[in-house]
Write a protein that holds these residues in place. Structure first.
Motif, short mmCIF file in Angstrom:
data_model
loop_
_atom_site.label_atom_id
_atom_site.label_comp_id
_atom_site.label_asym_id
_atom_site.label_seq_id
_atom_site.Cartn_x
_atom_site.Cartn_y
_atom_site.Cartn_z
N UNK B 29 0.84 -1.21 0.00
CA UNK B 29 0.00 0.00 0.00
C UNK B 29 0.87 1.25 0.00
N UNK B 33 0.79 3.99 -2.98
CA UNK B 33 0.38 5.37 -2.73
C UNK B 33 1.52 6.36 -3.02
N UNK B 34 2.74 5.96 -2.75
CA UNK B 34 3.89 6.81 -3.11
C UNK B 34 3.90 7.09 -4.61
N UNK B 35 3.36 6.14 -5.37
CA UNK B 35 3.31 6.30 -6.81
C UNK B 35 2.00 6.91 -7.30
N UNK B 36 1.21 7.41 -6.36
CA UNK B 36 0.00 8.14 -6.75
C UNK B 36 -1.20 7.27 -7.08
N UNK B 37 -1.15 6.00 -6.73
CA UNK B 37 -2.32 5.15 -6.96
C UNK B 37 -3.36 5.39 -5.86
N UNK B 143 -2.28 6.19 -22.78
CA UNK B 143 -0.92 6.23 -23.34
C UNK B 143 -0.13 4.95 -23.02
N UNK B 145 2.89 4.65 -22.24
CA UNK B 145 3.96 4.72 -21.23
C UNK B 145 3.56 4.05 -19.92
N UNK B 146 2.26 3.87 -19.71
CA UNK B 146 1.85 3.15 -18.50
C UNK B 146 2.26 1.68 -18.56
N UNK B 149 5.56 1.90 -17.02
CA UNK B 149 5.64 2.31 -15.62
C UNK B 149 5.06 1.31 -14.62
N UNK B 277 13.86 1.30 -20.22
CA UNK B 277 13.54 2.17 -19.09
C UNK B 277 13.82 1.45 -17.77
N UNK B 281 16.59 2.35 -14.65
CA UNK B 281 16.22 2.58 -13.25
C UNK B 281 16.70 1.45 -12.34
#
Lengths: 466, 466
Positions: B29, B33-37, B143, B145-146, B149, B277, B281
């Motif tokens: 979680x 949430x850190x990733x904006x979900x 898009x 790009x998801x 990501x 990508x 990372x």
């Protein structure tokens, strides 16, 4: 609740509403764990045999069948079929017996899970909802002091929720032994019957209860009136409770050296301890209220219901009591005491009546803008830097016009928009030399480095407001 | 898992095991949430019509019936009956369409919930388990790009779990368009059939798959061999991927200006972007692996499976992909991309193979001793003081001999025992003048004031060790 939820009785929250529910769950868990309760989760199903043991709600079970079994469901006796649990107490009893060798007793556990009731769909009744329970289970015996402490844990949990709009909660406590002793002292023998009728008091009124007591429990007019007098008794300290109760006994000829009075006194002493201890810690949080009966016949000592100031129509939001005979293994009993919050109904009230709401939908504090799709990897690197430092960050979905990106942040309630330094020539809006970050609420824009910038701690927080 | 769990396929954790599961859930979680979900929870049930839409798992549904309906279940067509969801993707599709007006798109959501599969009970298969999903759903379009990501978010989530014993995870990615283009380039038309057979490669081996391809998908020996060659292709960067793929096309006569190659190239470009990508990372976290097919026929682009180092037998622990046609409303499509962690299986592995365990069962850091039952209110006051300062505290269940109280703390793993000053004369053990607190692991005992004492932060923490 999400409008137009397509199956009646199965509530579903919109994302912003879920923030409130999640906050309530997190808060309860925190309080439960601060008090040393151990979290467990039980499977969602129990056997029909286990679910049907308990009287009252046995009509409200959802049974399962595998798709392949359709048409042959009845080949399996209901007792052997699987059904969804309708509360968390029956599963706890089963869990404790099944795993007794691996548990330390008294076993203090919290559990927050969905439960299901296979009711006929009707207005305002949930068929799927979340319960939040605490219970203490002893092996063989269980000290009475837990009957004092558990409602106080719930009081402190509900107290924490007042920050999110919950009105003040008051636990109304009674004790089955007190009621039983009094009824027996009056000469009544159908104790469970009387409790069941008294439990209807708020719903149908005193006259109707009196009629039922005489018609179904063999009470005379005078006995029925005495039962109603007991139900009217409330007290906020132990001395007051004892004085009022003794006066009532005297008025109805229940003498102090009778077996009935002794039983009642045992219940009264526990109840007095509850209200006195509660008054010492949180004045006004728990009162003795002798009409509290609780329909369920498995309670054997203290019983509790909890009401919110100004929300009587909501009914009890947190109920429970002491049960000595719910679980056993051979000769060994596992007595328990516990309370259960009907969490979905509580959240519904907080959202729709108390006005609790999330300050924003997204957990992200920052949206990194994207000037061109080619710049996306750079935007992702900035976002990952911020995330590594604990700052929840989203990245713009497309390299749309800046205004559109800011609108996206605004719609999700994300307070900061980050402008990477790599602004392409043709990009609209600011073209900063280094990274900049803008608070889109205040409009303040400053130079920022993603390896050191800190958001305002209040602004950055996703929280619940009223 | 709790030994002797009484219903096969419905796992249930002991309290100490639940600590590990809870930690895994909390960690996921946090990363999501850190990733904006945005977190949502959907109801546990969907209509039969909704559940039966998707092919593969339609045989593994639990249907519900109310107790009153027993014997008349078949009066209601299966499509109109309620069933338990078997994944979180079908409910998400329904939720997004139902609440589209209230959501901001692209809608990034996380969801951690139980799902149920009405399978025949068999060794090692869970019929109830927890899934942890992230998905992004677009309105109209989404898009690409998801697709890059989302697997990286899962990689970083799984990376966090390595602190609790999870081995290194590697995402194996493929792209349906790449496979389809290649198969069509070979002259094969039953693309879904080929994907379904290729998906069996790890289970039944290349020879058997080749046989099935010729027997059921109309492939020649040479075509089948070419499909297997494609399935053997792996690459850890985009350039390597393109070179190997082009060589394979050349070998099998698929020309670059063909429609088939153009389609394949579209998939290849996305896949190359993913691995490149990822490599930038987290080197080694994602590889292109062209045998990944995923049985479910709703995937339309990227597909992912995730394997743990040294735990091949566990199979994929996190799978998903891009789906363009799962949800629609009128003419509007809601394409999505998502991944799902089979959390229960993961936790089972962490507990039983990786050796993850809670440092203690109880969340409490302190147990307040009780010298006499009369002193209990004083012990409760001390406990409440500590709790008010955020220190999780329990109180001894009975005023037993001190050794027994310490043993209770020890059994629950509570590191500190607090000795209130009000030591009665007859009590065993120390009789301190003021309060004292003892670390029962080190034996160190010091004078302490409950309004200011702080536990050692490491000792005080309930955590998961390996």
């Amino acid at each position: 609740m999400a409008k137009g939820a397509s199956i009646s009785g199965f509530p579903e929250w919109l994302p912003s509403e879920r923030v409130v529910e999640q906050r309530v769950i997190d808060t309860l868990r925190k309080v439960f764990e601060l008090n040393g309760f151990i979290g467990i989760e039980t499977r969602a199903v129990e056997t029909g045999a286990s679910l049907l043991k308990k009287g009252e709600t046995s009509k409200e079970i959802y049974l399962l069948s595998r798709l392949q079994e359709v048409g042959h469901e009845s080949d399996t006796p209901i007792e052997e079929r699987l059904g969804l649990h309708f509360d968390l107490t029956v599963p706890l009893s089963r869990y404790v017996v099944e795993h007794s060798g691996a548990l330390a007793f008294p076993f203090k556990r919290w559990q927050i899970q969905k439960v299901w009731r296979g009711e006929r769909p009707q207005e305002g009744r949930f068929r799927e909802f979340v319960q939040a329970d605490i219970d203490v289970i002893g092996a063989g015996d269980l000290p009475d002091h837990y009957e004092v402490e558990l409602p106080l844990v719930m009081v402190s949990a509900l107290e924490e929720l007042r920050a999110y709009g919950l009105p003040k909660a008051t636990v109304h406590a009674n004790n089955r032994k007190l009621s039983e002793g009094f009824y027996r002292g009056l000469g009544l023998t159908d104790v469970e019957g009387v409790l069941r009728e008294i439990d209807k008091l708020d719903k149908i009124g005193a006259d109707e209860v009196a009629r039922l007591l005489t018609e179904t429990c063999g009470a005379t007019e005078a006995q029925a009136r005495a039962c109603l007098e007991l139900a009217e008794l409330t007290a906020s300290d132990g001395a007051e409770l004892a004085a009022k109760f003794d006066a009532l006994c005297e008025a109805h000829g229940i003498v102090k050296d009778s077996e009935a009075y002794t039983l009642a006194r045992q219940g009264l002493d526990t109840l007095a301890m509850i209200v006195d201890e509660a008054a010492a810690i949180r004045p006004g949080s728990v009162i003795a209220d002798l009409k509290i009966a609780r329909g369920l016949d498995y309670y054997t000592g203290s019983v509790y219901e909890t009401f919110l100031d100004g929300a009587a129509s909501l009914g009890s939001i947190c109920s429970g009591g002491r049960y000595d005979n719910l679980a056993s293994q051979g000769n060994r009993k596992y007595p328990g005491v516990g309370l259960s919050i009907g969490l979905s109904r509580l959240v519904s009230y907080m959202l729709h009546t108390a006005g609790a709401h999330a300050n924003r939908v997204s957990p992200a504090a920052v949206l990194v803008a994207v000037w061109n799709e080619e710049d996306r990897p750079a935007a992702n690197r900035i976002a990952n830097q911020l995330r590594a430092r604990g700052i929840a960050t989203d990245v713009a979905p497309t390299a749309a016009k800046l205004g559109k990106q800011i609108k996206y942040a605004d719609k999700l309630g994300i307070p900061y928009v980050w402008f990477p330094a790599t602004a392409a020539e043709g990009a609209e809006g600011a073209e900063p030399a280094g990274d900049e970050v803008k608070n889109i609420v205040t409009g303040e824009q400053v130079a920022a480095d993603c390896t050191s910038w800190e958001p305002d701690t209040v602004v950055a927080q996703q929280t619940v407001e009223i």
